[in-house]
Design a protein around this motif. Sequence first.
Motif, PDB file in Angstrom:
ATOM      1  N   LYS A   1      20.071  32.500  29.618  1.00  0.00           N
ATOM      2  CA  LYS A   1      20.322  32.299  28.196  1.00  0.00           C
ATOM      3  C   LYS A   1      19.950  33.521  27.363  1.00  0.00           C
ATOM      4  CE  LYS A   1      19.984  28.777  24.648  1.00  0.00           C
ATOM      5  NZ  LYS A   1      19.472  27.437  24.289  1.00  0.00           N
ATOM      6  N   TYR A   2      18.960  34.269  27.785  1.00  0.00           N
ATOM      7  CA  TYR A   2      18.569  35.430  26.995  1.00  0.00           C
ATOM      8  C   TYR A   2      19.629  36.534  27.050  1.00  0.00           C
ATOM      9  CZ  TYR A   2      17.277  37.949  31.282  1.00  0.00           C
ATOM     10  OH  TYR A   2      17.303  38.593  32.487  1.00  0.00           O
ATOM     11  N   LYS A   3      20.564  36.474  28.036  1.00  0.00           N
ATOM     12  CA  LYS A   3      21.615  37.474  28.117  1.00  0.00           C
ATOM     13  C   LYS A   3      22.805  37.155  27.191  1.00  0.00           C
ATOM     14  CE  LYS A   3      20.669  38.826  32.903  1.00  0.00           C
ATOM     15  NZ  LYS A   3      21.251  38.964  34.256  1.00  0.00           N
ATOM     16  N   MET A   4      22.771  35.999  26.578  1.00  0.00           N
ATOM     17  CA  MET A   4      23.874  35.639  25.684  1.00  0.00           C
ATOM     18  C   MET A   4      23.914  36.525  24.428  1.00  0.00           C
ATOM     19  SD  MET A   4      25.553  33.204  27.100  1.00  0.00           S
ATOM     20  CE  MET A   4      26.485  32.505  25.735  1.00  0.00           C
TER      21      MET A   4
ATOM     22  N   ASN B   1      27.452  39.135  31.557  1.00  0.00           N
ATOM     23  CA  ASN B   1      27.754  39.140  32.992  1.00  0.00           C
ATOM     24  C   ASN B   1      27.522  37.728  33.533  1.00  0.00           C
ATOM     25  OD1 ASN B   1      28.341  39.844  35.586  1.00  0.00           O
ATOM     26  ND2 ASN B   1      26.408  40.958  35.952  1.00  0.00           N
ATOM     27  N   TRP B   2      28.611  36.983  33.679  1.00  0.00           N
ATOM     28  CA  TRP B   2      28.539  35.619  34.184  1.00  0.00           C
ATOM     29  C   TRP B   2      28.564  35.627  35.722  1.00  0.00           C
ATOM     30  CZ3 TRP B   2      27.903  31.347  31.108  1.00  0.00           C
ATOM     31  CH2 TRP B   2      28.077  31.539  29.754  1.00  0.00           C
ATOM     32  N   SER B   3      27.793  34.698  36.289  1.00  0.00           N
ATOM     33  CA  SER B   3      27.776  34.512  37.755  1.00  0.00           C
ATOM     34  C   SER B   3      28.635  33.298  38.088  1.00  0.00           C
ATOM     35  CB  SER B   3      26.352  34.314  38.272  1.00  0.00           C
ATOM     36  OG  SER B   3      25.560  35.451  37.989  1.00  0.00           O
ATOM     37  N   ARG B   4      29.646  33.516  38.915  1.00  0.00           N
ATOM     38  CA  ARG B   4      30.567  32.434  39.260  1.00  0.00           C
ATOM     39  C   ARG B   4      30.040  31.691  40.489  1.00  0.00           C
ATOM     40  NH1 ARG B   4      36.803  33.666  38.630  1.00  0.00           N
ATOM     41  NH2 ARG B   4      35.946  33.722  36.503  1.00  0.00           N
ATOM     42  N   VAL B   5      30.009  30.382  40.411  1.00  0.00           N
ATOM     43  CA  VAL B   5      29.514  29.531  41.509  1.00  0.00           C
ATOM     44  C   VAL B   5      30.687  28.853  42.217  1.00  0.00           C
ATOM     45  CG1 VAL B   5      27.964  27.645  42.151  1.00  0.00           C
ATOM     46  CG2 VAL B   5      27.394  29.146  40.220  1.00  0.00           C
ATOM     47  N   CYS B   6      31.480  28.108  41.489  1.00  0.00           N
ATOM     48  CA  CYS B   6      32.631  27.412  42.068  1.00  0.00           C
ATOM     49  C   CYS B   6      33.898  27.969  41.410  1.00  0.00           C
ATOM     50  CB  CYS B   6      32.546  25.908  41.835  1.00  0.00           C
ATOM     51  SG  CYS B   6      31.095  25.133  42.605  1.00  0.00           S
ATOM     52  N   GLU B   7      34.922  28.263  42.219  1.00  0.00           N
ATOM     53  CA  GLU B   7      36.172  28.829  41.708  1.00  0.00           C
ATOM     54  C   GLU B   7      37.345  28.079  42.312  1.00  0.00           C
ATOM     55  OE1 GLU B   7      38.362  33.210  41.239  1.00  0.00           O
ATOM     56  OE2 GLU B   7      36.589  32.953  42.502  1.00  0.00           O
ATOM     57  N   ARG B   8      38.232  27.640  41.394  1.00  0.00           N
ATOM     58  CA  ARG B   8      39.432  26.921  41.777  1.00  0.00           C
ATOM     59  C   ARG B   8      39.126  25.749  42.731  1.00  0.00           C
ATOM     60  NH1 ARG B   8      43.867  29.481  40.021  1.00  0.00           N
ATOM     61  NH2 ARG B   8      43.677  31.689  39.430  1.00  0.00           N
ATOM     62  N   THR B   9      38.116  24.985  42.419  1.00  0.00           N
ATOM     63  CA  THR B   9      37.792  23.791  43.188  1.00  0.00           C
ATOM     64  C   THR B   9      38.503  22.589  42.593  1.00  0.00           C
ATOM     65  OG1 THR B   9      36.009  22.344  43.923  1.00  0.00           O
ATOM     66  CG2 THR B   9      35.709  23.422  41.799  1.00  0.00           C
ATOM     67  N   THR B  10      38.942  21.708  43.434  1.00  0.00           N
ATOM     68  CA  THR B  10      39.629  20.496  42.973  1.00  0.00           C
ATOM     69  C   THR B  10      38.668  19.343  42.726  1.00  0.00           C
ATOM     70  OG1 THR B  10      40.029  19.854  45.265  1.00  0.00           O
ATOM     71  CG2 THR B  10      41.751  21.140  44.163  1.00  0.00           C
TER      72      THR B  10
ATOM     73  N   GLY C   1      13.149  29.145  34.259  1.00  0.00           N
ATOM     74  CA  GLY C   1      14.145  29.846  33.454  1.00  0.00           C
ATOM     75  C   GLY C   1      15.028  28.902  32.663  1.00  0.00           C
ATOM     76  N   MET C   2      15.812  29.502  31.729  1.00  0.00           N
ATOM     77  CA  MET C   2      16.773  28.765  30.903  1.00  0.00           C
ATOM     78  C   MET C   2      18.138  29.389  31.119  1.00  0.00           C
ATOM     79  SD  MET C   2      14.666  28.055  27.351  1.00  0.00           S
ATOM     80  CE  MET C   2      15.907  26.882  26.818  1.00  0.00           C
ATOM     81  N   TYR C   3      19.135  28.532  31.359  1.00  0.00           N
ATOM     82  CA  TYR C   3      20.460  29.009  31.731  1.00  0.00           C
ATOM     83  C   TYR C   3      21.520  28.289  30.903  1.00  0.00           C
ATOM     84  CZ  TYR C   3      17.890  30.771  35.770  1.00  0.00           C
ATOM     85  OH  TYR C   3      16.995  31.421  36.577  1.00  0.00           O
ATOM     86  N   VAL C   4      22.706  28.945  30.880  1.00  0.00           N
ATOM     87  CA  VAL C   4      23.891  28.358  30.240  1.00  0.00           C
ATOM     88  C   VAL C   4      24.942  28.188  31.331  1.00  0.00           C
ATOM     89  CG1 VAL C   4      25.702  28.645  28.521  1.00  0.00           C
ATOM     90  CG2 VAL C   4      23.382  29.426  28.013  1.00  0.00           C
ATOM     91  N   LEU C   5      25.435  26.958  31.470  1.00  0.00           N
ATOM     92  CA  LEU C   5      26.473  26.645  32.459  1.00  0.00           C
ATOM     93  C   LEU C   5      27.763  26.352  31.714  1.00  0.00           C
ATOM     94  CD1 LEU C   5      24.406  24.166  34.697  1.00  0.00           C
ATOM     95  CD2 LEU C   5      24.474  26.662  34.813  1.00  0.00           C
ATOM     96  N   ARG C   6      28.913  26.786  32.286  1.00  0.00           N
ATOM     97  CA  ARG C   6      30.197  26.507  31.640  1.00  0.00           C
ATOM     98  C   ARG C   6      31.249  26.166  32.693  1.00  0.00           C
ATOM     99  NH1 ARG C   6      32.451  32.344  29.367  1.00  0.00           N
ATOM    100  NH2 ARG C   6      32.804  33.356  31.401  1.00  0.00           N
ATOM    101  N   VAL C   7      32.227  25.342  32.271  1.00  0.00           N
ATOM    102  CA  VAL C   7      33.282  24.855  33.154  1.00  0.00           C
ATOM    103  C   VAL C   7      34.604  24.928  32.395  1.00  0.00           C
ATOM    104  CG1 VAL C   7      34.093  22.950  34.586  1.00  0.00           C
ATOM    105  CG2 VAL C   7      31.640  23.265  34.200  1.00  0.00           C
ATOM    106  N   ARG C   8      35.714  25.261  33.094  1.00  0.00           N
ATOM    107  CA  ARG C   8      37.058  25.201  32.513  1.00  0.00           C
ATOM    108  C   ARG C   8      38.024  24.685  33.561  1.00  0.00           C
ATOM    109  NH1 ARG C   8      39.296  31.461  32.082  1.00  0.00           N
ATOM    110  NH2 ARG C   8      39.540  31.799  34.354  1.00  0.00           N
ATOM    111  N   ALA C   9      39.146  24.148  33.090  1.00  0.00           N
ATOM    112  CA  ALA C   9      40.204  23.632  33.958  1.00  0.00           C
ATOM    113  C   ALA C   9      41.372  24.601  33.951  1.00  0.00           C
ATOM    114  CB  ALA C   9      40.635  22.258  33.489  1.00  0.00           C
TER     115      ALA C   9
END
Length: 405
Positions: free
Chosen positions: A61-64, A70-79, A94-102
């Motif tokens: 969160k402090y990098k926002m 610099n985002w770290s990708r965990v899951c990509e094109r998962t159904t 730590g404190m983090y920001v998670l984001r999801v898109r379709a």
Amino acid sequence: MNVGFALVLLWSLPITSVLAELPQPQNLTLLTLNTQYVLTWDWDQTTTGNAVTFTVEYMAKYKMKMKKKNWSRVCERTTHTRCDLTDSDLHYLGMYVLRVRASADGVNSHWVCIDFCPDMDASLGPPSRVELAPVGNLLDVTISDPLTSTQGSMKEHVLFLYYRILYWGLSDDPQGLKPKVVDSSNNLVTLPELEAWTWYCVMIQSRYDYYNKTSVYTEPQCMQTEGDTPYGQIFLYFLVSMMVCFLLVLLPSYAFFRFYRVFKNTFYPSIQLPAHIQEYLCDSSPGSDMPRLLTADSEAELCCDKLTICPEVVLLEIHLPPPLTAPPSELEQDSGRHIRQDSGDSGIYSTEGGSAQQGRSGGEPIRRDQEVDSWQTLEQVKMEEMWRESADKRDLDEGVVDVCV
């Protein structure tokens, strides 16, 4: 010109509206337990008929506030509508920001974000293991710490972790409606105020008061306390030990004694045979009629290939001793008195003395004749006995010859 531009504009509006109508994922939720984190979301499949994929990223969160994010990708094109962040090395404090898109047919939805702090948001798990052990009329409770995803202790991340212990006696409170409470941060706790030979049940909960975290209780575990052994139980133990001793010691000893007596009475009887029967059975001389197994030498003596002529019995020649005579001293004394006259078989002796001397001298030849006769008789008896012995031996030899034939 204006008409043409208007037609192109009208034709492009539906496409723009379709692209803008791709919805965002809804209801982002984190399923956490200690250091295990799983992000889930909802998606309405009726909004589009095409296959939809999802992408999940995170960043501290402090990098926002930085210009270059610099985002770290965990899951990509998962159904799937979930993404596991356990192995993403998220620090517990730590404190983090998670984001999801379709995404569908090259069209992406807007990002949906959620804040996440493990120390504040992650759920706390119960103790990984609980053991009970009776110590007299008390109970020792051994508690194992909750485990992280790498099988470490949660006390490495939660420094003020402690446990709440609920316990109750089954005799007073079978349902556990009024349990007693003990709080402790130790892994070994001794429950106080217990009664001897009573069953108690225990449940334990992990707690962290800074963020008011509490775990679920463990399953109830019950154990009976100990104490002074009752006299009835001691007597019962004594009877059981006596029975075991009888089965393991006395019965084999009795069986061995019975076997020994049977063996001894069979091969070494206490009632002995009479002496003359034992002598008969033990007689092993060649002339004995005791039945026995024939050896090679005895078979050779009894059986032969050809007729054997037994040697002729040799009779012993017996020489009679000369007639007894008077001792020399007596002859010298009577030499002047008696003169022996051989006159055939008359036996008359002439004397120079009186009638008394004639009578005394006339009696001596009679005694000498009697002694000679007794000697001859004795020799004749011995000769007859020897003859009978030789005759018996000859008969025995003839019997042996007959057997050989």
